[in-house]
Design a protein around this motif. Sequence first.
Motif, PDB file in Angstrom:
ATOM      1  N   LEU A   9       0.724  -1.218  -0.077  1.00 13.28           N
ATOM      2  CA  LEU A   9       0.161  -0.006   0.006  1.00 13.28           C
ATOM      3  C   LEU A   9       1.055   1.418   0.095  1.00 13.28           C
ATOM      4  CD1 LEU A   9      -3.013   0.581   2.279  1.00 13.28           C
ATOM      5  CD2 LEU A   9      -1.318   2.182   2.137  1.00 13.28           C
ATOM      6  N   ASP A  10       0.524   2.269  -0.697  1.00 13.32           N
ATOM      7  CA  ASP A  10       1.142   3.499  -1.019  1.00 13.32           C
ATOM      8  C   ASP A  10       0.378   4.412  -0.365  1.00 13.32           C
ATOM      9  OD1 ASP A  10       3.471   2.541  -2.625  1.00 13.32           O
ATOM     10  OD2 ASP A  10       2.399   2.781  -4.381  1.00 13.32           O
ATOM     11  N   SER A  11       0.826   5.320   0.834  1.00  9.44           N
ATOM     12  CA  SER A  11       0.173   6.169   1.471  1.00  9.44           C
ATOM     13  C   SER A  11       0.580   7.623   1.456  1.00  9.44           C
ATOM     14  CB  SER A  11       0.273   5.811   3.043  1.00  9.44           C
ATOM     15  OG  SER A  11       1.697   5.965   3.518  1.00  9.44           O
ATOM     16  N   THR A  12      -0.542   8.657   1.300  1.00  7.70           N
ATOM     17  CA  THR A  12      -0.065   9.923   1.390  1.00  7.70           C
ATOM     18  C   THR A  12      -0.880  10.530   2.549  1.00  7.70           C
ATOM     19  OG1 THR A  12       0.479  10.077  -0.953  1.00  7.70           O
ATOM     20  CG2 THR A  12      -0.155  12.019  -0.048  1.00  7.70           C
ATOM     21  N   VAL A  13      -0.105  11.342   3.400  1.00 10.16           N
ATOM     22  CA  VAL A  13      -0.796  11.616   4.630  1.00 10.16           C
ATOM     23  C   VAL A  13      -0.411  13.160   4.635  1.00 10.16           C
ATOM     24  CG1 VAL A  13      -1.415  11.350   6.890  1.00 10.16           C
ATOM     25  CG2 VAL A  13      -1.110   9.291   5.433  1.00 10.16           C
ATOM     26  N   TYR A  14      -1.682  13.909   5.021  1.00 12.52           N
ATOM     27  CA  TYR A  14      -1.271  15.453   5.474  1.00 12.52           C
ATOM     28  C   TYR A  14      -1.741  15.318   7.021  1.00 12.52           C
ATOM     29  CZ  TYR A  14      -1.137  16.594   0.486  1.00 12.52           C
ATOM     30  OH  TYR A  14      -0.640  16.326  -0.686  1.00 12.52           O
ATOM     31  N   SER A  15      -1.036  16.327   7.755  1.00 13.76           N
ATOM     32  CA  SER A  15      -1.188  16.473   9.213  1.00 13.76           C
ATOM     33  C   SER A  15      -1.346  17.775   9.675  1.00 13.76           C
ATOM     34  CB  SER A  15      -0.248  15.483   9.999  1.00 13.76           C
ATOM     35  OG  SER A  15       1.193  16.304   9.673  1.00 13.76           O
ATOM     36  N   VAL A  16      -2.036  17.983  10.762  1.00 13.64           N
ATOM     37  CA  VAL A  16      -2.218  19.169  11.540  1.00 13.64           C
ATOM     38  C   VAL A  16      -1.609  18.970  12.906  1.00 13.64           C
ATOM     39  CG1 VAL A  16      -3.442  21.314  12.096  1.00 13.64           C
ATOM     40  CG2 VAL A  16      -3.751  20.383   9.877  1.00 13.64           C
TER      41      VAL A  16
ATOM     42  N   TYR B 272      -4.977  13.623  11.015  1.00 10.66           N
ATOM     43  CA  TYR B 272      -4.340  13.111   9.821  1.00 10.66           C
ATOM     44  C   TYR B 272      -5.278  12.779   8.724  1.00 10.66           C
ATOM     45  CZ  TYR B 272      -0.231  12.701  13.081  1.00 10.66           C
ATOM     46  OH  TYR B 272       0.829  13.020  14.049  1.00 10.66           O
ATOM     47  N   PHE B 273      -5.050  13.322   7.699  1.00 13.34           N
ATOM     48  CA  PHE B 273      -5.804  13.004   6.361  1.00 13.34           C
ATOM     49  C   PHE B 273      -5.112  12.295   5.392  1.00 13.34           C
ATOM     50  CE2 PHE B 273      -6.453  17.379   8.302  1.00 13.34           C
ATOM     51  CZ  PHE B 273      -7.775  17.531   8.418  1.00 13.34           C
ATOM     52  N   GLY B 274      -5.529  11.018   5.267  1.00 14.90           N
ATOM     53  CA  GLY B 274      -4.911   9.949   4.461  1.00 14.90           C
ATOM     54  C   GLY B 274      -5.487   9.614   3.350  1.00 14.90           C
ATOM     55  N   SER B 275      -4.596   9.352   2.365  1.00 13.99           N
ATOM     56  CA  SER B 275      -5.006   9.005   0.912  1.00 13.99           C
ATOM     57  C   SER B 275      -4.112   7.606   0.848  1.00 13.99           C
ATOM     58  CB  SER B 275      -4.640  10.022  -0.195  1.00 13.99           C
ATOM     59  OG  SER B 275      -5.112   9.511  -1.216  1.00 13.99           O
ATOM     60  N   PHE B 276      -4.804   6.450   0.398  1.00 10.24           N
ATOM     61  CA  PHE B 276      -4.030   5.314   0.158  1.00 10.24           C
ATOM     62  C   PHE B 276      -4.177   4.574  -1.159  1.00 10.24           C
ATOM     63  CE2 PHE B 276      -5.213   6.104   4.592  1.00 10.24           C
ATOM     64  CZ  PHE B 276      -4.038   6.011   5.269  1.00 10.24           C
ATOM     65  N   GLU B 277      -3.404   4.152  -1.679  1.00  7.55           N
ATOM     66  CA  GLU B 277      -3.679   3.254  -2.944  1.00  7.55           C
ATOM     67  C   GLU B 277      -2.915   1.908  -2.801  1.00  7.55           C
ATOM     68  OE1 GLU B 277      -2.397   3.215  -7.973  1.00  7.55           O
ATOM     69  OE2 GLU B 277      -2.064   5.338  -6.639  1.00  7.55           O
TER      70      GLU B 277
ATOM     71  N   LYS C 148      -8.240   2.658  -4.512  1.00  3.10           N
ATOM     72  CA  LYS C 148      -7.963   3.869  -3.641  1.00  3.10           C
ATOM     73  C   LYS C 148      -8.929   4.124  -2.722  1.00  3.10           C
ATOM     74  CE  LYS C 148      -5.734   5.818  -7.800  1.00  3.10           C
ATOM     75  NZ  LYS C 148      -5.444   6.941  -8.927  1.00  3.10           N
ATOM     76  N   GLY C 149      -8.220   4.849  -1.557  1.00  2.10           N
ATOM     77  CA  GLY C 149      -9.208   4.875  -0.205  1.00  2.10           C
ATOM     78  C   GLY C 149      -8.839   6.156   0.370  1.00  2.10           C
ATOM     79  N   ASN C 150      -9.599   6.636   1.377  1.00  3.71           N
ATOM     80  CA  ASN C 150      -9.425   7.784   1.988  1.00  3.71           C
ATOM     81  C   ASN C 150      -9.866   7.263   3.478  1.00  3.71           C
ATOM     82  OD1 ASN C 150      -8.506   9.628  -0.220  1.00  3.71           O
ATOM     83  ND2 ASN C 150     -10.832  10.093  -0.462  1.00  3.71           N
ATOM     84  N   ALA C 151      -8.996   7.894   4.414  1.00  5.92           N
ATOM     85  CA  ALA C 151      -9.446   7.769   6.007  1.00  5.92           C
ATOM     86  C   ALA C 151      -8.724   8.829   6.769  1.00  5.92           C
ATOM     87  CB  ALA C 151      -9.024   6.432   6.466  1.00  5.92           C
TER      88      ALA C 151
END
Length: 235
Positions: free
Chosen positions: A87-94, A119-124, A149-152
């Motif tokens: 799984l490839d992950s791209t995550v933005y955080s505050v 955390y705002f995650g986008s996964f493939e 592809k998914g979000n969480a």
Amino acid sequence: MSLGFFSGGGINDSLSHPEYAPYIALDQQGINQLGGEFSLDLFYQVNSHLSFSLGGGYLMGRLKGNEAVYFNPTDLGPTEFNLYPRLDSTVYSVCLSALYSFPLNPSFQINVLGGIGYYFGSFEHRTDWYASLIPLYENKLIYKSQSFKGNANTLGTHLGAGFDLETTENIFLSFDVLYRIVDFKNLEIRVPTDMKTPQFYFGLYESRDLDDFSYQIQKISMGGILIRFGLKCRF
């Protein structure tokens, strides 16, 4: 402003079948590649010891799940297939953090810090089904692939320590080691794909489609050890 590298985390996954569940074994989780992170933080100094920071981050990582092995229930010998999820992950955080500092001299101080983040995650995700041994075919033939592809989104926490070293006037080099807990549990799937293939053969005569097997992801973890270094400017 800081750059970092993190290790740990992974995919909490499972493989099941209503009839052949006793013949499925989950192996240990694959070794993840090191992930990378970029973050930018603003600090508010309350006094010489206590400060707070608010910042945003960008994380990228490649995770691996548990490798599943299916064994032939007819005792004909070879293992039927292996499952390799990644799984490839791209995550933005505050993140909001509190820092308590111990100045050792005017140019060097040790920090203890902790806080929370959203955390705002986008996964493939991609799962390959490898046939271990099929007559008339090469070993480890990819027999089916699934991807989505998914979000969480989720809350996370972090705790650690580090130091600041003044290099020039009001410019500090910082180094931190943190332990972070970030678990995504409610994955919203979008853009699913399922590459269909011919039926998979059990033994020599019986055949069954791989759709009878259910692969599920219960949790995606981006937690673990984070090592980061950067620059701090004080005005």
